[in-house]
Design an enzyme around this catalytic site. Structure first.
Site, PDB file in Angstrom:
ATOM      1  N   GLU A 113      16.102 -18.920  -8.390  1.00 22.98           N
ATOM      2  CA  GLU A 113      15.754 -17.533  -8.673  1.00 22.98           C
ATOM      3  C   GLU A 113      15.122 -17.411 -10.071  1.00 22.98           C
ATOM      4  O   GLU A 113      14.160 -16.669 -10.259  1.00 22.98           O
ATOM      5  CB  GLU A 113      17.018 -16.655  -8.541  1.00 22.98           C
ATOM      6  CG  GLU A 113      16.858 -15.204  -8.906  1.00 22.98           C
ATOM      7  CD  GLU A 113      15.829 -14.434  -8.070  1.00 22.98           C
ATOM      8  OE1 GLU A 113      15.296 -14.976  -7.089  1.00 22.98           O
ATOM      9  OE2 GLU A 113      15.530 -13.290  -8.441  1.00 22.98           O
ATOM     10  N   CYS A 143       0.846  -1.186   0.000  1.00 22.65           N
ATOM     11  CA  CYS A 143       0.000   0.000   0.000  1.00 22.65           C
ATOM     12  C   CYS A 143       0.890   1.248   0.000  1.00 22.65           C
ATOM     13  O   CYS A 143       2.049   1.192   0.402  1.00 22.65           O
ATOM     14  CB  CYS A 143      -0.936   0.089   1.189  1.00 22.65           C
ATOM     15  SG  CYS A 143      -1.972  -1.350   1.414  1.00 22.65           S
ATOM     16  N   HIS A 182      15.605 -38.593  -8.541  1.00 17.60           N
ATOM     17  CA  HIS A 182      14.962 -38.988  -7.282  1.00 17.60           C
ATOM     18  C   HIS A 182      13.478 -38.586  -7.277  1.00 17.60           C
ATOM     19  O   HIS A 182      12.856 -38.522  -6.227  1.00 17.60           O
ATOM     20  CB  HIS A 182      15.712 -38.376  -6.102  1.00 17.60           C
ATOM     21  CG  HIS A 182      17.142 -38.824  -6.042  1.00 17.60           C
ATOM     22  ND1 HIS A 182      17.503 -40.104  -5.701  1.00 17.60           N
ATOM     23  CD2 HIS A 182      18.299 -38.184  -6.354  1.00 17.60           C
ATOM     24  CE1 HIS A 182      18.813 -40.227  -5.771  1.00 17.60           C
ATOM     25  NE2 HIS A 182      19.328 -39.067  -6.173  1.00 17.60           N
ATOM     26  N   TRP A 232      -3.125  -2.673  -1.402  1.00 24.02           N
ATOM     27  CA  TRP A 232      -2.912  -4.103  -1.604  1.00 24.02           C
ATOM     28  C   TRP A 232      -3.719  -4.778  -0.505  1.00 24.02           C
ATOM     29  O   TRP A 232      -3.413  -4.641   0.679  1.00 24.02           O
ATOM     30  CB  TRP A 232      -1.429  -4.451  -1.471  1.00 24.02           C
ATOM     31  CG  TRP A 232      -1.127  -5.884  -1.809  1.00 24.02           C
ATOM     32  CD1 TRP A 232      -0.894  -6.403  -3.049  1.00 24.02           C
ATOM     33  CD2 TRP A 232      -1.032  -6.976  -0.891  1.00 24.02           C
ATOM     34  NE1 TRP A 232      -0.664  -7.752  -2.957  1.00 24.02           N
ATOM     35  CE2 TRP A 232      -0.743  -8.133  -1.653  1.00 24.02           C
ATOM     36  CE3 TRP A 232      -1.176  -7.105   0.492  1.00 24.02           C
ATOM     37  CZ2 TRP A 232      -0.590  -9.389  -1.073  1.00 24.02           C
ATOM     38  CZ3 TRP A 232      -1.022  -8.360   1.066  1.00 24.02           C
ATOM     39  CH2 TRP A 232      -0.726  -9.479   0.283  1.00 24.02           C
ATOM     40  N   LYS A 253      11.405 -15.975 -10.792  1.00 18.30           N
ATOM     41  CA  LYS A 253      11.146 -14.880 -11.741  1.00 18.30           C
ATOM     42  C   LYS A 253      10.062 -15.287 -12.724  1.00 18.30           C
ATOM     43  O   LYS A 253       9.134 -14.533 -12.990  1.00 18.30           O
ATOM     44  CB  LYS A 253      12.405 -14.494 -12.535  1.00 18.30           C
ATOM     45  CG  LYS A 253      13.480 -13.744 -11.808  1.00 18.30           C
ATOM     46  CD  LYS A 253      13.156 -12.320 -11.463  1.00 18.30           C
ATOM     47  CE  LYS A 253      12.511 -12.223 -10.117  1.00 18.30           C
ATOM     48  NZ  LYS A 253      13.369 -12.094  -8.975  1.00 18.30           N
ATOM     49  N   ASN A 282      -1.527   2.526   6.009  1.00 13.43           N
ATOM     50  CA  ASN A 282      -0.666   1.393   5.624  1.00 13.43           C
ATOM     51  C   ASN A 282      -0.401   0.586   6.878  1.00 13.43           C
ATOM     52  O   ASN A 282      -0.153   1.175   7.942  1.00 13.43           O
ATOM     53  CB  ASN A 282       0.705   1.874   5.119  1.00 13.43           C
ATOM     54  CG  ASN A 282       0.650   2.423   3.722  1.00 13.43           C
ATOM     55  OD1 ASN A 282      -0.392   2.431   3.084  1.00 13.43           O
ATOM     56  ND2 ASN A 282       1.796   2.904   3.256  1.00 13.43           N
ATOM     57  N   GLY A 283      -0.354  -0.723   6.761  1.00 12.54           N
ATOM     58  CA  GLY A 283      -0.041  -1.552   7.927  1.00 12.54           C
ATOM     59  C   GLY A 283      -1.244  -2.379   8.335  1.00 12.54           C
ATOM     60  O   GLY A 283      -2.190  -2.563   7.557  1.00 12.54           O
ATOM     61  N   ARG A 326       3.569  -0.561  -4.971  1.00 17.87           N
ATOM     62  CA  ARG A 326       3.464  -1.099  -3.613  1.00 17.87           C
ATOM     63  C   ARG A 326       2.107  -1.734  -3.347  1.00 17.87           C
ATOM     64  O   ARG A 326       1.890  -2.342  -2.294  1.00 17.87           O
ATOM     65  CB  ARG A 326       3.726  -0.001  -2.596  1.00 17.87           C
ATOM     66  CG  ARG A 326       5.083   0.647  -2.778  1.00 17.87           C
ATOM     67  CD  ARG A 326       5.371   1.563  -1.649  1.00 17.87           C
ATOM     68  NE  ARG A 326       5.581   0.812  -0.432  1.00 17.87           N
ATOM     69  CZ  ARG A 326       6.744   0.660   0.154  1.00 17.87           C
ATOM     70  NH1 ARG A 326       7.810   1.199  -0.374  1.00 17.87           N
ATOM     71  NH2 ARG A 326       6.857  -0.023   1.262  1.00 17.87           N
ATOM     72  N   LYS A 339       5.199  -4.907  -4.144  1.00 14.41           N
ATOM     73  CA  LYS A 339       6.658  -4.845  -4.086  1.00 14.41           C
ATOM     74  C   LYS A 339       7.215  -5.179  -2.707  1.00 14.41           C
ATOM     75  O   LYS A 339       8.151  -5.934  -2.570  1.00 14.41           O
ATOM     76  CB  LYS A 339       7.115  -3.451  -4.537  1.00 14.41           C
ATOM     77  CG  LYS A 339       8.609  -3.252  -4.527  1.00 14.41           C
ATOM     78  CD  LYS A 339       9.285  -4.165  -5.535  1.00 14.41           C
ATOM     79  CE  LYS A 339      10.786  -4.033  -5.542  1.00 14.41           C
ATOM     80  NZ  LYS A 339      11.403  -5.131  -6.302  1.00 14.41           N
ATOM     81  N   GLU A 359       6.540 -15.711 -11.090  1.00 11.99           N
ATOM     82  CA  GLU A 359       6.036 -14.457 -10.529  1.00 11.99           C
ATOM     83  C   GLU A 359       5.403 -13.553 -11.589  1.00 11.99           C
ATOM     84  O   GLU A 359       4.376 -12.922 -11.336  1.00 11.99           O
ATOM     85  CB  GLU A 359       7.231 -13.752  -9.879  1.00 11.99           C
ATOM     86  CG  GLU A 359       6.935 -12.470  -9.187  1.00 11.99           C
ATOM     87  CD  GLU A 359       8.175 -11.906  -8.500  1.00 11.99           C
ATOM     88  OE1 GLU A 359       9.294 -12.181  -8.962  1.00 11.99           O
ATOM     89  OE2 GLU A 359       8.013 -11.179  -7.517  1.00 11.99           O
TER      90      GLU A 359
HETATM   91  O1  M6R Z   1      12.388  -6.289   0.091  1.00 13.29           O
HETATM   92  P1  M6R Z   1      12.844  -7.707   0.301  1.00 13.29           P
HETATM   93  O2  M6R Z   1      14.085  -8.025  -0.420  1.00 13.29           O
HETATM   94  O3  M6R Z   1      12.893  -8.093   1.747  1.00 13.29           O
HETATM   95  O4  M6R Z   1      11.693  -8.598  -0.358  1.00 13.29           O
HETATM   96  C1  M6R Z   1      11.700  -9.982  -0.231  1.00 13.29           C
HETATM   97  C2  M6R Z   1      10.755 -10.625  -1.231  1.00 13.29           C
HETATM   98  O5  M6R Z   1       9.441 -10.222  -0.981  1.00 13.29           O
HETATM   99  C3  M6R Z   1      11.121 -10.275  -2.681  1.00 13.29           C
HETATM  100  O6  M6R Z   1      12.442 -10.599  -2.965  1.00 13.29           O
HETATM  101  C4  M6R Z   1      10.206 -11.027  -3.660  1.00 13.29           C
HETATM  102  O7  M6R Z   1      10.434 -12.401  -3.573  1.00 13.29           O
HETATM  103  C5  M6R Z   1      10.429 -10.510  -5.073  1.00 13.29           C
HETATM  104  N1  M6R Z   1       9.208  -9.959  -5.592  1.00 13.29           N
HETATM  105  C6  M6R Z   1      10.884 -11.547  -6.030  1.00 13.29           C
HETATM  106  O8  M6R Z   1      11.108 -11.013  -7.304  1.00 13.29           O
END
Ligand code: M6R
Length: 619
Positions: A492, A2, A515, A72, A496, A100-101, A27, A614, A499
């Protein structure tokens, strides 16, 4: 998650509110809203969807005071009723709140407010704040006091922006465990507020960061008088908070010539890594001081390492484990922060607890650090991209990656700069432990000097990865394989892809295939393999043969000399020579480019994937 913006000004603030929300949209982006106060006339606009829907809903509206929010969803579905600002209206008084929060005790507060006659229009936790302030404002003559009375009843994390129809030219904002800052302008013509500096830099670079517990009361005596700020504590006593000039500029957060922030941020990696390494490659030797003034005294005490992080940052920790054990000889464990925070673990003396986070506001990572500290862990180090973040303040030692703002939800330059930082840390710890010879140190620094150019060279292969992407468009599943230090890179790559393209992707250490996961392999399963020319290259080649024998189509990102030739069902893109210990930093970039182009080809909003935001500031 948010975003909040707010302002009181001599001028119309609506264009700033809309532009500010656009900057913060990454956000949270399921709905947006704003409320303005002109004299005693409080008006609210809300829209489900993106900020542009709100812009259309509020087109032509102008006001000198307003609060705004991009959401969000945490409590309640994505509906207009649940969009902020939330309003409490009764007895001729109207209060609007953005938040926010999370208000943890919202259920009991809601029950009590209902008994006192308040009617709820949303399922959100935030609406209780609007009603509490409304109620308190009936018992005191000042909005600031009413907000304090309401806050005394809240448990949880919040950044708040509040206006009330009884209080023209008054804006009250407050912070408790969620970021909030003020933007000041010359001649006190305006005061801006935001939950993230990127929303403010189009107006000003003079910022005041509120601290936990702070409340700021922003007022104007008359339309033409200066806008003044008073920062107060929970008792209403005045506080002094210094202003700082942020180095962030409008250009840093502008998309420029790029189609998406993710594209921009991938392209920025050579520069971001160079900026992160700047002080080191110039100096020619490594010193603990890079990690904070206390590091020189603390690093000799380190006997083992525990890394805590989430998502992409967790993957950088997994890569670092290989470096820390291999180069510095330090036993290292890496844990997902959301698990560690609830686990009864055994705290061992001499453990360096490293938290890694792009944002420095990830709730699970912050809680994991607190959990570690509560267990008596004294040696804490954070690697983070945001200087003013909560994480940076919570650790004894710190290293700032200098990636610049990362706005695309899919983390890219944050990851490669975290790896650069973790490699530096490994070298420094190895040196402190007497296991890094001067020759090895000089060689490592030399390879770091070359890293930005090597990254730039990998980026030039983008058209080849774009061509691969076309073959993934219709797929529903994908496997990613790597070995050794490159198996977290495969993880990773899978993160990506899933996501932003919504293709189900899983990563395996290639030796683990037979396995179980080999059963998944057929002609419909693309398999992406990370193939450095290292000591495991031969083993990996055998694993890939096993896949090919089952009809799986291989997409191999190989170093020159890795010995994998293109053939029917085997696509190969070659990078440069093997980059030694730094190889994972280069091998992740193709996987980012692949995910980007697959998502694009599938028609997705690359920067704002569905259901995500984010910075995950709630549990
Ligand atoms: O801000 P941070 O690095 O703590 O965030 C951690 C994860 O939420 C963040 O890396 C998330 O997995 C990404 N969107 C992946 O691309």
């Amino acid at each position: 998650m948010c975003g909040i913006v707010a302002a009181l000004s001599h001028h119309d603030v609506v264009p700033f509110l809309i532009e500010g929300l656009r900057r913060l949209e990454y956000r949270g982006y399921d709905s947006a809203g704003l409320a303005t106060l002109t004299g005693q006339h409080l008006q609210r606009f809300r829209a489900v969807g993106r900020v542009k829907e709100l812009e259309e809903a509020s087109a032509g509206h102008a006001a000198p005071l307003g609060i705004a929010h991009t959401r969000w969803a945490t409590h309640g579905a994505v509906t207009q009723d649940n969009a902020h600002p939330h309003r409490s209206e009764r007895d001729g008084r109207s209060v609007c709140v953005v938040h926010n929060g999370i208000i943890e005790n919202h259920a009991e507060l809601r029950e009590a407010l209902r008994e006192r006659g308040y009617v709820f229009a949303s399922q959100t936790d935030t609406e209780v704040v609007a009603h509490l302030v409304h109620e308190a404002r009936g018992r005191t003559a000042s909005l600031a006091e009413a907000v304090r009375m309401a806050r005394a009843q809240l448990r949880g994390a919040y950044a708040l922006g509040i206006v009330c129809s009884d209080d023209p030219r008054t804006l009250v904002v407050a912070r408790q465990a969620a970021p909030l800052m003020l933007g000041l302008t010359a001649h006190q013509q305006s005061v801006f507020v935001a939950s993230d500096a990127s929303a403010l830099v189009s107006q000003t670079q003079t910022l005041v960061y509120l601290e936990d517990g702070d409340q700021a009361v922003i007022t104007q005596v008359s339309e033409s008088s200066p806008v003044v700020v008073r920062i107060e504590d929970m008792q209403g006593a005045a506080l002094v908070r210094e202003s700082t000039t942020t180095s962030l500029t409008h250009d840093d957060v502008d998309l420029g010539p790029y189609a998406h922030y993710m594209q921009k941020e991938m392209a920025e990696q050579p520069g971001a890594v160079a900026a992160t390494l700047e002080t080191v490659v110039g100096a020619g030797s490594l010193a603990p001081g890079l990690f904070g003034s206390e590091a020189e005294g603390l690093f000799p005490q380190v006997q083992r390492v525990l890394i805590l992080a989430c998502g992409t940052s967790y993957h950088s920790g997994l890569v670092a484990r290989y470096w820390l054990e291999d180069i510095a000889g330090l036993p290292t464990s890496v844990e997902i922060a959301s698990e560690y925070r609830y686990r009864k673990s055994v705290a061992e003396p001499g453990t360096l607890v490293i938290t890694i986070s792009q944002s420095g506001e990830t709730a699970d990572t912050l809680a994991a650090l607190e959990h570690a500290k509560a267990q008596g862990q004294q040696l804490t180090l954070s690697i983070c991209n945001v200087p003013e973040s909560s994480l940076i303040r919570a650790s004894r030692l710190r290293f700032l990656t200098r990636a610049g703002p990362e706005i695309g939800v899919a983390s890219t330059k944050a990851f490669t700069t975290q790896l650069a930082a973790l490699y530096l840390l490994t070298l420094v710890l190895a040196k402190v432990r007497g296991v890094l010879s001067p020759g090895a140190e000089a060689e490592a620094i030399q390879s770091l000097r070359h890293l930005p150019a090597a990254l730039a060279s990998v980026l030039t292969a983008e058209p080849e990865f774009q061509a691969w992407a076309a073959e993934f468009v219709e797929k529903e599943h994908a496997l990613f394989l790597g070995r050794g230090i490159h198996s977290p890179i495969a993880m990773e790559g899978a993160l990506k892809l899933k996501e932003i393209s919504y293709i189900h992707a899983e990563a395996y250490a290639a030796g683990e295939l037979k396995h179980g996961p080999l059963a998944l392999v057929d002609a419909n399963m693309p398999i992406v393999a990370v193939a450095p020319n290292d000591q495991l290259a031969e083993k990996l080649r055998s694993n890939l043969e096993e896949v090919r024998a089952r009809g799986g189509v291989l997409y191999v990102v190989a170093d020159q000399g890795a010995g994998i030739e293109p053939s029917d069902g085997v696509r190969v893109i070659e990078l440069g020579d093997h980059a030694g210990a730094l190889s994972p930093i280069l091998h992740v970039v193709p996987l980012q480019m692949l995910a980007y182009h697959v998502a694009l080809a599938r028609g997705h909003d690359v920067d704002k994937p569905r259901n995500l935001a984010k910075s995950v500031t709630v549990e």
